[in-house]
Design an enzyme around this catalytic site. Sequence first.
Site, PDB file in Angstrom:
ATOM      1  N   GLN A 126       0.837  -1.202   0.000  1.00 59.03           N
ATOM      2  CA  GLN A 126       0.000   0.000   0.000  1.00 59.03           C
ATOM      3  C   GLN A 126       0.866   1.244   0.000  1.00 59.03           C
ATOM      4  O   GLN A 126       1.693   1.437   0.887  1.00 59.03           O
ATOM      5  CB  GLN A 126      -0.900  -0.001   1.242  1.00 59.03           C
ATOM      6  CG  GLN A 126      -1.766   1.244   1.375  1.00 59.03           C
ATOM      7  CD  GLN A 126      -2.713   1.187   2.557  1.00 59.03           C
ATOM      8  OE1 GLN A 126      -3.824   1.656   2.496  1.00 59.03           O
ATOM      9  NE2 GLN A 126      -2.249   0.593   3.660  1.00 59.03           N
ATOM     10  N   GLY A 127       0.681   2.094  -1.000  1.00 57.81           N
ATOM     11  CA  GLY A 127       1.490   3.317  -1.112  1.00 57.81           C
ATOM     12  C   GLY A 127       0.646   4.560  -0.919  1.00 57.81           C
ATOM     13  O   GLY A 127       0.322   5.263  -1.881  1.00 57.81           O
ATOM     14  N   SER A 129       1.092   6.551   2.388  1.00 58.34           N
ATOM     15  CA  SER A 129       1.771   7.439   3.332  1.00 58.34           C
ATOM     16  C   SER A 129       3.026   8.053   2.729  1.00 58.34           C
ATOM     17  O   SER A 129       3.763   7.408   1.980  1.00 58.34           O
ATOM     18  CB  SER A 129       2.141   6.688   4.609  1.00 58.34           C
ATOM     19  OG  SER A 129       0.990   6.245   5.287  1.00 58.34           O
ATOM     20  N   GLU A 244     -10.315  -2.773   5.286  1.00 56.10           N
ATOM     21  CA  GLU A 244      -9.267  -3.215   6.205  1.00 56.10           C
ATOM     22  C   GLU A 244      -9.825  -3.537   7.583  1.00 56.10           C
ATOM     23  O   GLU A 244      -9.301  -4.389   8.298  1.00 56.10           O
ATOM     24  CB  GLU A 244      -8.196  -2.129   6.308  1.00 56.10           C
ATOM     25  CG  GLU A 244      -6.964  -2.534   7.089  1.00 56.10           C
ATOM     26  CD  GLU A 244      -5.885  -1.473   7.028  1.00 56.10           C
ATOM     27  OE1 GLU A 244      -4.718  -1.813   7.268  1.00 56.10           O
ATOM     28  OE2 GLU A 244      -6.206  -0.300   6.747  1.00 56.10           O
ATOM     29  N   SER A 367      -4.128   7.201  12.186  1.00 58.86           N
ATOM     30  CA  SER A 367      -3.755   7.518  13.564  1.00 58.86           C
ATOM     31  C   SER A 367      -4.983   7.817  14.418  1.00 58.86           C
ATOM     32  O   SER A 367      -6.062   8.125  13.908  1.00 58.86           O
ATOM     33  CB  SER A 367      -2.810   8.727  13.587  1.00 58.86           C
ATOM     34  OG  SER A 367      -3.510   9.898  13.202  1.00 58.86           O
ATOM     35  N   ASN A 368      -4.799   7.724  15.732  1.00 61.67           N
ATOM     36  CA  ASN A 368      -5.913   8.030  16.642  1.00 61.67           C
ATOM     37  C   ASN A 368      -6.455   9.429  16.409  1.00 61.67           C
ATOM     38  O   ASN A 368      -7.672   9.666  16.488  1.00 61.67           O
ATOM     39  CB  ASN A 368      -5.451   7.893  18.092  1.00 61.67           C
ATOM     40  CG  ASN A 368      -5.543   6.459  18.589  1.00 61.67           C
ATOM     41  OD1 ASN A 368      -5.718   5.530  17.815  1.00 61.67           O
ATOM     42  ND2 ASN A 368      -5.404   6.279  19.898  1.00 61.67           N
ATOM     43  N   GLU A 369      -5.566  10.375  16.133  1.00 58.69           N
ATOM     44  CA  GLU A 369      -6.009  11.758  15.928  1.00 58.69           C
ATOM     45  C   GLU A 369      -6.932  11.861  14.711  1.00 58.69           C
ATOM     46  O   GLU A 369      -7.969  12.541  14.745  1.00 58.69           O
ATOM     47  CB  GLU A 369      -4.794  12.672  15.761  1.00 58.69           C
ATOM     48  CG  GLU A 369      -3.955  12.849  17.026  1.00 58.69           C
ATOM     49  CD  GLU A 369      -3.044  11.671  17.300  1.00 58.69           C
ATOM     50  OE1 GLU A 369      -2.418  11.627  18.374  1.00 58.69           O
ATOM     51  OE2 GLU A 369      -2.943  10.767  16.429  1.00 58.69           O
TER      52      GLU A 369
END
Length: 388
Positions: A126-127, A129, A244, A367-369
């Site tokens: 997976q690209g 990030s 996912e 992320s959690n944020e």
Amino acid sequence: MSSVEEFRTEIRGCLAANLTGSFAGLRDRGGPGREHEAFAERLGWERHMAAAGRTCVGWPEEHGGRGATVAQQVAFHEEYALADAPARVNHIGERLLGPTLVAFGTPGQRARFLPPIVAVEELWCQGCSEPDAGSDLANVRTRAVRDGEDWVVTGQRTWTSLAHEAQWCFVVARTEPGSSRHRGLSYLLVPLDGTGVEIRPITQLTGTGEFNEVFFDGARTRAEHIVGAPGDGRRVAMAIPGFERGVSTLGRQVGFRRELETLIGLARGNGAADDPLIRDRLARAWTGLETIRCNALRMLDGVAAGAPGPDASIGKIFWATWHRELGELAMSVLGAGGMTAAGEPYELDDRQRLFLCSRSDTSYAGSNEIQRTIIAERVLGLPKEIRP
């Protein structure tokens, strides 16, 4: 179609009959922080399962799957985990890219890419990030320009799991000059064995390196390898977290429960359970795991509808935080001895690896944020965050 229990019995029997002989030594191999373990052998195991029709079981039959119901898919993942079967090498192709092509791909793309995923002949990474664009696609800087019958890709990807073993990468790139934030992005399927592609492993806290940086310097992919329309990449990419966070998370919780039960046994054995604070944290971990399972089961309605909606972020933020705290609890149970490697040069035991690997749980896959922002804006309907 067989009943759920019949399907569960079939899978249980298949695993028991096949995790023998040369495959017997693969039990419990390749988990988090150990993705390098017996990779070639695990690839052979997964191809063996493919030949028996035991990959992509939730895919529609016309695309090579079994057409298993949501409940049957849960049974498959739970039985796979209960059998201590080796960690999957084809997860990204089977659980992320495949369902994306079923939902958004053209007939030609499905015919080209789905059969090699079912047969485990091509592996994917997976690209999405970048160094400055992790969970938020708005900051993507990787660019792709049309050149005749090709797209030419230039940019960098990071935290790319198993890119060094993959043949293909799905890449979200900016294809409209002058576009900003979520506009002008496209979803491209890019081969990794061509010119203009460099893959560099990133050594992690565990000493392993299944994460990678991927550099595209004029890498090429064919024009028809764009999923969705040009500029529509955000819509396609936003479906990935839903796929996912589907039924496979219930199988993952079997592993969580095994980790917790092992930790409870260790605490009783070394006396850590005599500490009332440790006992309280262990009890909270147990109740937290039960809550995670209940929440995951509640989300299955969304899976049955095609893919979980934005409320799937609730489950992700819950299990990620829980698992990270379990790693911290493991170090408390180990005490000062947990700070010492089991052997030279850097040999870790399972609890130490749990602690180090779980630090990333609240960052990867959103992320959690970012999850909190999604819950606030898209589930609760709160005002959107003010952006420049």
